[in-house]
Structures are given as structure tokens and as C-alpha cells.
Scaffold this active site. Structure first.
Site, short mmCIF file in Angstrom:
data_model
loop_
_atom_site.label_atom_id
_atom_site.label_comp_id
_atom_site.label_asym_id
_atom_site.label_seq_id
_atom_site.Cartn_x
_atom_site.Cartn_y
_atom_site.Cartn_z
N CYS A 1 38.27 -16.40 -26.39
CA CYS A 1 38.69 -15.02 -26.10
C CYS A 1 37.57 -14.20 -25.47
O CYS A 1 37.83 -13.30 -24.67
CB CYS A 1 39.20 -14.35 -27.36
SG CYS A 1 40.78 -15.04 -27.92
N CYS B 1 23.76 -11.88 -14.77
CA CYS B 1 25.16 -12.01 -15.16
C CYS B 1 25.30 -11.30 -16.51
O CYS B 1 24.43 -10.54 -16.90
CB CYS B 1 25.57 -13.48 -15.25
SG CYS B 1 24.73 -14.38 -16.56
#
Lengths: 87, 425
Positions: free
Chosen positions: B213, B380
Site C-alpha cells: 500500500c 526520489c
């Protein structure tokens, strides 16, 4: 050997790998259950990473990976169902 | 160092190891953990007071379900008698726990996460202080035996196999739910001749093919719906009503607004755990079996050498000193909309290897008279993808006189160490 047009439905990781919910493909009309699993990956090589990790259902019924012959009919729905593990 | 010294150190080490083993075994004895599948003597609060009638308050509270002929007083007393273990107290476990409590289930056990640590105990009320550092599978499997029904609301593959095997070994139904993005799945394993998880999925998926998730995202309503369905299946099993979802896999597609019920097989005679001659007769190491940790937390990769990386502190200094450089953010555009550093160029991971991308990048990096060597930094979300990207870019841009480094720990580290107001997601 007869060839049948079927609809393939992709779920979960299958949908992610394929990038779409469903597609059409032509498959021999009387494969064994085990062959059908292989044929689906042959037709959709994007499923290679989850080759041994999904369930296949024909018209909403689970297909066993066995020698038993499955008879496909025009317009049948084959669902590729990898398990979801999130929650 | 002389050979004698090495020998001496080795001997000391071996003695210390023995000592540690001895202490561990002493600790186990002190904790007196009962054998998981044979002992009934435990510290779990499993006794539910026997009740054979409902008082006035209970009748008022449950009245709207009491007047359902399928439930009635009989069904309500059965719910009161039933204990349910909910493993995972996230998106699935919370709604399930709420509805089961509201419906009058006699006892709920809640477990969250895998390791028993003191910081868990405020929420992982099933573990006890005495079981800190005890192998989590012992604690969890022990729990399976203590309850009538187990609800799998976990977020990772390893725990799912663990609960499956635990329930098969303890002979308990496993109400399994899962959710990701806009999809949910529900079934009951190991119940009334239906299959177990291993009957359907004997081999765990390769870790890199599992989306969790935190990477894939999930719309909260989706686990909400699946968690509620899990609570519903528990009530049906407990009250002995309806047709429980065994031997059927319910697929929920939220974007399509549709449910599909897939008819499943019976249990597999040659299943490794629930078959007629099982090879798994006790719990195994599920993290090893699945090749992944029993959590959906992101792993921290170390692909690059320390020289190929820069800390957020050092990067901040470069920005403050106005040193010329190029910052490439390799996240998806939707993520840059959430937050980004200033002067960022966005090249998402999936377009990094495209020829035109590299061509454009090369044009930007042509050496100028005032800066013979350009510094490139890659960032990132948390510093894994950026390393992969640096490796790839180094290969693609190897003719250019540039240095390429990744920012260690990504934007998460930036938010924690440099700018506390920077969002984390």
C-alpha cells in the site's frame, strides 16, 4: 485444432503488469488446465514475473492446474487473479 | 597480529557465544512459554463469562438485529460466546473490529505488526510484556489456537502464510481480506472442506512482484468495505447462518463498482499443510520462505558506494553556496505535485532509459567554459529509486565529464533533517 476467442480479465498485479482491465485473445479450444495457465502467459508475456503466482478462473470458476481437459466456448471469460496481500 | 592472538580471540568469541545461548535458554525457561499447540495453560484472557440470556440493556442495544429471524436471541448468544482474533489493525482490521464489537462479539484479540517490542504494547494488546523479544510467530500462532475465528487483516505475504499455517494447524477458520489501490479480495480459508491459502497459492510470489500500500496506494474506503465484509463473514460463522464465503473468492473492483464471486476448489489433497499427508506440521520461518520481511515497510537498499552518494546536509550546503548543479527528481509527476525541491527536473523512473530522455539530458550537460565538470544529483522519495537511477545514468552518460550522485534518504531525509515543514508521504 480449433481456436476460440476468449476475453481475458486482469486483476490486481495482472492488471498492473498488463496496464488494462481486459483483452481478447485466441486460445486452442481444448487445453488441459495446466496448459491453459501456460498459454495465458505465452499470450501475455507481461505476466511472466507472476507466472506461478496467480489463479485462473473460467467464467468465474477456478481452474485447477491439472491434466483435466477444459472445453472453451466462444466468448468465455478467463480471469487472471493474483492474490492481493495489502491491507 | 600473531596467530596466538587470533586463536585466543576466537576462543573468547566462542565462549561468549555459548554464554549467550545459555542466557537465551534460561530466559525462555523463565518465560515458561507453553507449547503452542498442546497446552491450554496460558495468560490470554480467554474465558468469556457464560451467558444464556440477554439482559434488558443488551436487548435494547442489539434490538435491530435481534428481530432478524436469522439472528434472534439464539444468534446473539452465539456471538457473545465467540472469540475472534484480528491480525493487523490497519485499514482492514479497524472497521472489522468496530463492527464486530458493535455486533456483540464476545471477545476480540488484536495484533498489529510482527515484532513484540515495548513500544508496540500500547496498541498490540495481545502480546504481553513478558513476551518481548519472543519469536513473533510463537506469539501469533499461540494466539490462533486461543480464538474461535481468526481474521487476516495483515499487509504482507509472510504474515499471510504464517496465519494460514497457524489456522490449519489449530483447526480454525481464517477470514481473509486484502486491499490495494481500488481492488479488494475476500475469502474464508480452512473452513468446511474449502481450500487454504497454500491450496491456491503454494508458492509465495517473488518479493519484487508484490506491491504494497505504501508504494501502490490504496483508497481508504476499499479496505473499509473489505474489512466490513470480513466482520460480516465472522458473524455468519459465529451465528451459524447463511452461506459463508468459503470455497469462493470475492473480488471487489471499486472503480467499476462491481463484485465477482469466483467459485474455488475444495481443499487440495496434496496440499503441503492441509492435505492428507502434510509436509508442514509445525510453523516455519515465513520471512525466509517468502524472502521478505513480515511488514509492508519499505526496505532500504544500498546499491551505490558511499562515494556515489551525498547526504542531505551536504546537498543543502551546495544549494546555499550557489554551486551550479543539476537536480533530477525520478518520482512520478503525481508525486511532484505533492512536494518537490526547487530547481528540480522531473524524469520519472519509467522514462529514464528512453533514448529521447537521455538525448535531452545530454544537451543540458554539455560542458560550458565556466564549468568544465557538471554535478548531477538524483533524488526520489526515500533514496532507493535514486540509486537505481544513478547506476543507470552513469552507464548512459559515461562519455560526459560529469559526476552523478544520489541524495541519501531522499526527500524523507530532507524533511527530517533539513526542512521540518517539508511534507512526507
Amino acid at each position: 485444432m480449433d481456436v476460440i476467442n476468449v476475453t481475458i480479465l486482469f486483476f490486481a498485479k495482472g492488471r498492473e503488469l498488463r496496464g488494462q482491465r481486459e483483452d481478447q485473445t485466441a486460445i486452442i479450444s481444448q487445453p488441459s488446465g495446466a496448459d491453459l495457465y501456460k498459454l495465458v502467459v505465452d499470450k501475455f508475456p507481461c505476466l511472466e514475473p507472476i507466472r506461478d503466482h496467480f489463479a485462473l478462473a473460467l467464467n468465474e470458476e477456478y481452474i485447477e492446474k491439472s491434466d483435466q481437459i477444459i472445453t472453451l466456448s466462444e466468448g468465455d471469460q478467463l480471469a487472471v487473479i493474483p492474490p492481493i496481500s495489502g491491507g | 597480529m600473531a596467530d596466538d592472538d587470533v586463536k585466543l580471540l576466537k576462543e573468547q568469541l566462542s565462549r561468549q557465544k555459548e554464554e549467550i545461548e545459555k542466557l537465551k535458554s534460561l530466559l525462555q525457561d523463565k518465560l515458561k512459554l507453553p507449547d503452542v499447540f498442546t497446552s491450554d495453560n496460558d495468560d490470554f484472557p480467554t474465558t468469556i463469562p457464560a451467558v444464556n440470556q440477554l439482559d434488558k440493556e443488551s436487548i435494547a442495544r442489539y434490538s435491530r438485529q435481534l428481530i432478524l429471524p436469522e439472528i434472534g436471541i439464539r444468534g446473539q448468544l452465539l456471538l457473545r460466546k465467540t472469540s475472534v482474533l484480528i491480525v493487523g489493525c490497519g485499514g482492514l482490521g479497524c472497521p472489522a473490529a468496530l463492527y464486530l464489537t458493535a455486533a456483540g462479539i464476545g471477545q476480540l484479540g488484536l495484533i498489529d505488526h510482527d515484532e513484540v517490542e515495548i513500544s508496540n504494547l500500547h496498541r498490540q494488546i495481545l502480546h504481553t510484556e513478558a513476551r518481548i523479544n519472543v519469536q513473533k510467530s510463537t506469539s501469533a500462532a499461540y494466539a490462533c489456537k486461543q480464538y474461535d475465528i481468526v481474521l487476516d487483516a495483515t499487509d504482507n505475504v509472510a504474515t499471510r502464510y504464517l496465519l494460514n499455517d497457524g489456522c490449519v494447524l489449530a483447526g480454525k477458520p481464517l477470514v481473509s481480506g486484502s486491499a490495494l489501490r481500488f481492488e479488494g479480495q475476500l475469502t474464508i480459508y480452512n473452513y468446511k472442506g474449502g481450500p487454504c491459502y497454500r491450496c491456491l497459492f503454494p508458492k509465495p510470489p517473488p518479493p519484487e512482484t508484490v506491491t504494497n500500500c505504501s508504494d501502490g496506494g490504496v483508497l481508504g474506503v476499499v479496505p473499509g468495505i473489505i474489512g466490513c465484509l470480513q466482520a460480516l463473514e465472522v458473524i455468519k460463522i459465529a451465528a451459524k447462518i447463511g452461506r459463508p464465503c468459503t470455497q469462493r473468492l470475492l473480488l471487489f473492483d471499486a472503480l467499476d463498482g462491481s463484485f465477482k464471486a469466483i467459485k474455488l476448489r475444495q481443499k487440495k489433497d496434496n496440499c503441503e499443510v492441509c492435505g492428507s499427508s502434510p509436509s508442514i506440521t509445525e510453523l516455519i520461518d515465513y520471512e525466509q520462505f517468502c524472502g521478505t520481511r513480515a511488514t509492508d515497510k519499505d526496505k532500504v537498499l544500498t546499491i551505490l558506494t558511499p562515494e556515489e552518494r551525498i547526504s542531505v546536509q551536504d546537498y543543502q550546503a551546495i544549494v546555499e553556496n550557489g554551486e551550479p548543479h543539476l537536480l533530477i527528481d525520478v518520482r512520478q509527476p503525481v508525486e511532484l505535485e505533492i512536494c518537490q525541491l526547487s530547481q528540480t527536473i522531473n524524469i520519472p523512473m519509467n522514462s529514464l532509459s528512453k533514448e529521447e530522455t537521455i538525448k535531452e539530458l545530454k544537451e543540458k550537460l554539455i560542458p560550458q567554459a565556466d564549468r568544465p565538470k557538471t554535478s548531477v544529483f538524483v533524488v526520489c522519495r526515500q533514496g532507493n529509486d535514486s540509486q537505481v537511477a544513478v547506476k543507470l545514468l552513469k552507464e548512459k552518460l559515461k562519455q560526459l565529464p560529469i559526476s552523478i550522485k544520489d541524495i541519501k534518504g531522499g526527500l524523507k531525509a530532507w524533511a527530517r533533517h533539513i526542512d521540518r515543514s517539508f511534507p512526507e508521504y
